[in-house]
Scaffold this active site. Structure first.
Site, PDB file in Angstrom:
ATOM      1  CB  THR A  98      -4.308  -7.691 -14.719  1.00 50.41           C
ATOM      2  OG1 THR A  98      -5.679  -7.312 -14.685  1.00 50.41           O
ATOM      3  CG2 THR A  98      -3.921  -8.086 -16.136  1.00 50.41           C
ATOM      4  CE  LYS A 173      -7.810  -7.171 -17.105  1.00 49.73           C
ATOM      5  NZ  LYS A 173      -8.835  -6.209 -17.435  1.00 49.73           N
ATOM      6  CE  LYS A 241      -0.750  -4.547 -14.205  1.00 49.21           C
ATOM      7  NZ  LYS A 241      -1.864  -5.336 -13.737  1.00 49.21           N
TER       8      LYS A 241
HETATM    9  P1  NAP Z   1      -4.708   0.152  -7.289  1.00 48.05           P
HETATM   10  O1  NAP Z   1      -5.815   1.109  -7.060  1.00 48.05           O
HETATM   11  O2  NAP Z   1      -3.384   0.653  -7.729  1.00 48.05           O
HETATM   12  O3  NAP Z   1      -4.555  -0.766  -5.962  1.00 48.05           O
HETATM   13  C1  NAP Z   1      -3.497  -1.665  -5.840  1.00 48.05           C
HETATM   14  C2  NAP Z   1      -3.610  -2.447  -4.554  1.00 48.05           C
HETATM   15  O4  NAP Z   1      -2.462  -3.315  -4.445  1.00 48.05           O
HETATM   16  C3  NAP Z   1      -3.595  -1.565  -3.294  1.00 48.05           C
HETATM   17  O5  NAP Z   1      -4.438  -2.151  -2.324  1.00 48.05           O
HETATM   18  C4  NAP Z   1      -2.129  -1.653  -2.850  1.00 48.05           C
HETATM   19  O6  NAP Z   1      -1.919  -1.414  -1.468  1.00 48.05           O
HETATM   20  C5  NAP Z   1      -1.848  -3.102  -3.157  1.00 48.05           C
HETATM   21  N1  NAP Z   1      -0.419  -3.407  -3.242  1.00 48.05           N
HETATM   22  C6  NAP Z   1       0.462  -2.988  -4.176  1.00 48.05           C
HETATM   23  N2  NAP Z   1       1.687  -3.498  -3.934  1.00 48.05           N
HETATM   24  C7  NAP Z   1       1.565  -4.245  -2.805  1.00 48.05           C
HETATM   25  C8  NAP Z   1       2.473  -5.037  -2.060  1.00 48.05           C
HETATM   26  N3  NAP Z   1       3.752  -5.158  -2.438  1.00 48.05           N
HETATM   27  N4  NAP Z   1       2.010  -5.682  -0.974  1.00 48.05           N
HETATM   28  C9  NAP Z   1       0.716  -5.565  -0.586  1.00 48.05           C
HETATM   29  N5  NAP Z   1      -0.198  -4.830  -1.253  1.00 48.05           N
HETATM   30  C10 NAP Z   1       0.229  -4.190  -2.359  1.00 48.05           C
HETATM   31  O7  NAP Z   1      -5.115  -0.924  -8.411  1.00 48.05           O
HETATM   32  P2  NAP Z   1      -6.566  -1.329  -8.954  1.00 48.05           P
HETATM   33  O8  NAP Z   1      -6.965  -0.353  -9.994  1.00 48.05           O
HETATM   34  O9  NAP Z   1      -7.452  -1.638  -7.818  1.00 48.05           O
HETATM   35  O10 NAP Z   1      -6.179  -2.665  -9.766  1.00 48.05           O
HETATM   36  C11 NAP Z   1      -5.853  -3.860  -9.089  1.00 48.05           C
HETATM   37  C12 NAP Z   1      -5.572  -4.928 -10.151  1.00 48.05           C
HETATM   38  O11 NAP Z   1      -6.726  -5.094 -10.980  1.00 48.05           O
HETATM   39  C13 NAP Z   1      -4.405  -4.589 -11.089  1.00 48.05           C
HETATM   40  O12 NAP Z   1      -3.744  -5.782 -11.434  1.00 48.05           O
HETATM   41  C14 NAP Z   1      -5.118  -4.010 -12.312  1.00 48.05           C
HETATM   42  O13 NAP Z   1      -4.342  -4.178 -13.487  1.00 48.05           O
HETATM   43  C15 NAP Z   1      -6.386  -4.833 -12.334  1.00 48.05           C
HETATM   44  N6  NAP Z   1      -7.557  -4.184 -12.935  1.00 48.05           N
HETATM   45  C16 NAP Z   1      -7.826  -2.862 -12.690  1.00 48.05           C
HETATM   46  C17 NAP Z   1      -8.943  -2.280 -13.278  1.00 48.05           C
HETATM   47  C18 NAP Z   1      -9.273  -0.835 -13.071  1.00 48.05           C
HETATM   48  O14 NAP Z   1     -10.046  -0.303 -13.880  1.00 48.05           O
HETATM   49  N7  NAP Z   1      -8.766  -0.152 -12.071  1.00 48.05           N
HETATM   50  C19 NAP Z   1      -9.809  -3.051 -14.065  1.00 48.05           C
HETATM   51  C20 NAP Z   1      -9.537  -4.400 -14.248  1.00 48.05           C
HETATM   52  C21 NAP Z   1      -8.404  -4.965 -13.674  1.00 48.05           C
HETATM   53  P3  NAP Z   1      -1.722   0.096  -0.937  1.00 48.05           P
HETATM   54  O15 NAP Z   1      -3.102   0.639  -0.738  1.00 48.05           O
HETATM   55  O16 NAP Z   1      -0.964  -0.085   0.337  1.00 48.05           O
HETATM   56  O17 NAP Z   1      -0.928   0.838  -1.978  1.00 48.05           O
END
Ligand code: NAP
Length: 286
Positions: A98, A173, A241
């Site tokens: 997102t 989104k 965010k």
């Molecule tokens: P998350 O669990 O916080 O995972 C974030 C990912 O991004 C991890 O793999 C992290 O790597 C990586 N990352 C962060 N900064 C980085 C950088 N500078 N360089 C390389 N990798 C980096 O997040 P998530 O819940 O999976 O969500 C991911 C996205 O989908 C977000 O934009 C969120 O808003 C969106 N989203 C989430 C949900 C939900 O329910 N969780 C639903 C819909 C959409 P590390 O493992 O090394 O930290």
């Protein structure tokens, strides 16, 4: 075995189960995560690993990013070992993180400059739909790029809705996550108000979810409220965010500022890595 070779960057709460579904469907998937140990369960399930986003572009036809925020996505696209560091013309990148509509349009522009196809495809739904392959995918892409990606989308979601060009899906989104924020703020306020007046949270959740005010998200979040335990499915910091991005994209409604301030305060109180439903813990202490 499906013919498109896939690469995946970002194995957080969402990326991990989404890749698992692609592997189960027979795709050849190569993964890269900044923190390497998160790759282990996927390698065990048959994925290959790469040492950089650049290596993914070399090996794969389509690379998908599922990263925290705009800064992380830009870094992965634009760094010297990033997705656009060499000539990968003809390949396709799909961003499912997102991010702001502005960032999506920027990514589309720089991909076009490199003759790389770009698809803006954020998802609605959290960890459980990601595990079940029942996400709702919002797609901003040219019609031809959308057709190419359909076999991938079919394994990740129950529906992919093509809303326009890159940027438009990111706007959609942010709009749906505004509604999510309103729903959960309302749910937390309602349960706390009822409790203060002698109604147990069990009874109040039963009243909500037995009637017309109950919905998918009020049902999903009921167990965490009952257990007063909020391990992250959708981390609260990510909703802060998204509300910030919605404001920056022009959302100027009566409720956006109080809503943003409420979640931002919860993040400041240390609840950012908890699930978004932890807004209830923040409000309880006020
Ligand atoms: P998350 O669990 O916080 O995972 C974030 C990912 O991004 C991890 O793999 C992290 O790597 C990586 N990352 C962060 N900064 C980085 C950088 N500078 N360089 C390389 N990798 C980096 O997040 P998530 O819940 O999976 O969500 C991911 C996205 O989908 C977000 O934009 C969120 O808003 C969106 N989203 C989430 C949900 C939900 O329910 N969780 C639903 C819909 C959409 P590390 O493992 O090394 O930290």
């Amino acid at each position: 075995m499906k013919t498109l070779k896939l690469g995946w960057v970002g194995l957080g709460n969402m990326g991990n189960p989404m890749v698992m579904n692609l592997l189960k469907a027979g795709f050849e998937v190569t993964v890269f995560n900044r923190t390497k140990d998160k790759e282990a369960p996927l390698i065990e399930a048959g994925a290959s690993t790469a040492n950089s986003p650049e290596e993914l572009m070399e090996k794969c036809d389509v690379v998908i990013t599922m990263l925290s925020n705009d800064a992380a996505v830009k870094e992965v696209f634009e760094s010297h070992t990033g997705l656009l560091s060499k000539d990968y013309s003809g390949k396709t990148i799909i961003n499912m993180s997102t991010v702001s509509p502005e960032t999506s349009r920027h990514l589309n522009t720089i991909c076009n400059q490199h003759q790389v196809h770009f698809i803006d495809a954020p998802v609605s739904g959290s960890v459980k739909p990601a595990q079940d392959g029942t996400l709702v995918l919002l797609v901003g892409a040219s019609p031809a790029d959308y057709e190419l990606a359909k076999p991938i989308f079919n394994e990740l979601g129950k529906i992919a809705i093509h809303v326009g060009e890159p940027g438009v899906a990111s706007a959609a989104k942010l709009a749906i996550n505004y509604l999510l924020g309103l729903n959960l703020q309302g749910l937390a306020e309602t349960v706390l108000f009822a409790e203060k007046n002698g109604v147990s949270k069990e009874d109040m959740l039963n009243i909500i979810n037995s009637g017309a005010c109950g919905n998918g998200i009020t049902n999903i979040k009921a167990p965490s409220i009952l257990n007063d335990s909020y391990p992250a499915a959708f981390a609260l910091k990510h909703l802060v965010k998204d509300l910030r991005l919605a404001k920056e994209a022009g959302l100027d409604s009566p409720l956006i500022n109080p809503l943003f301030n409420s979640y931002a305060a919860a993040e400041k109180e240390g609840l950012g890595d908890q699930d978004v439903m932890a807004i209830l813990s923040s409000l309880k202490n006020k």
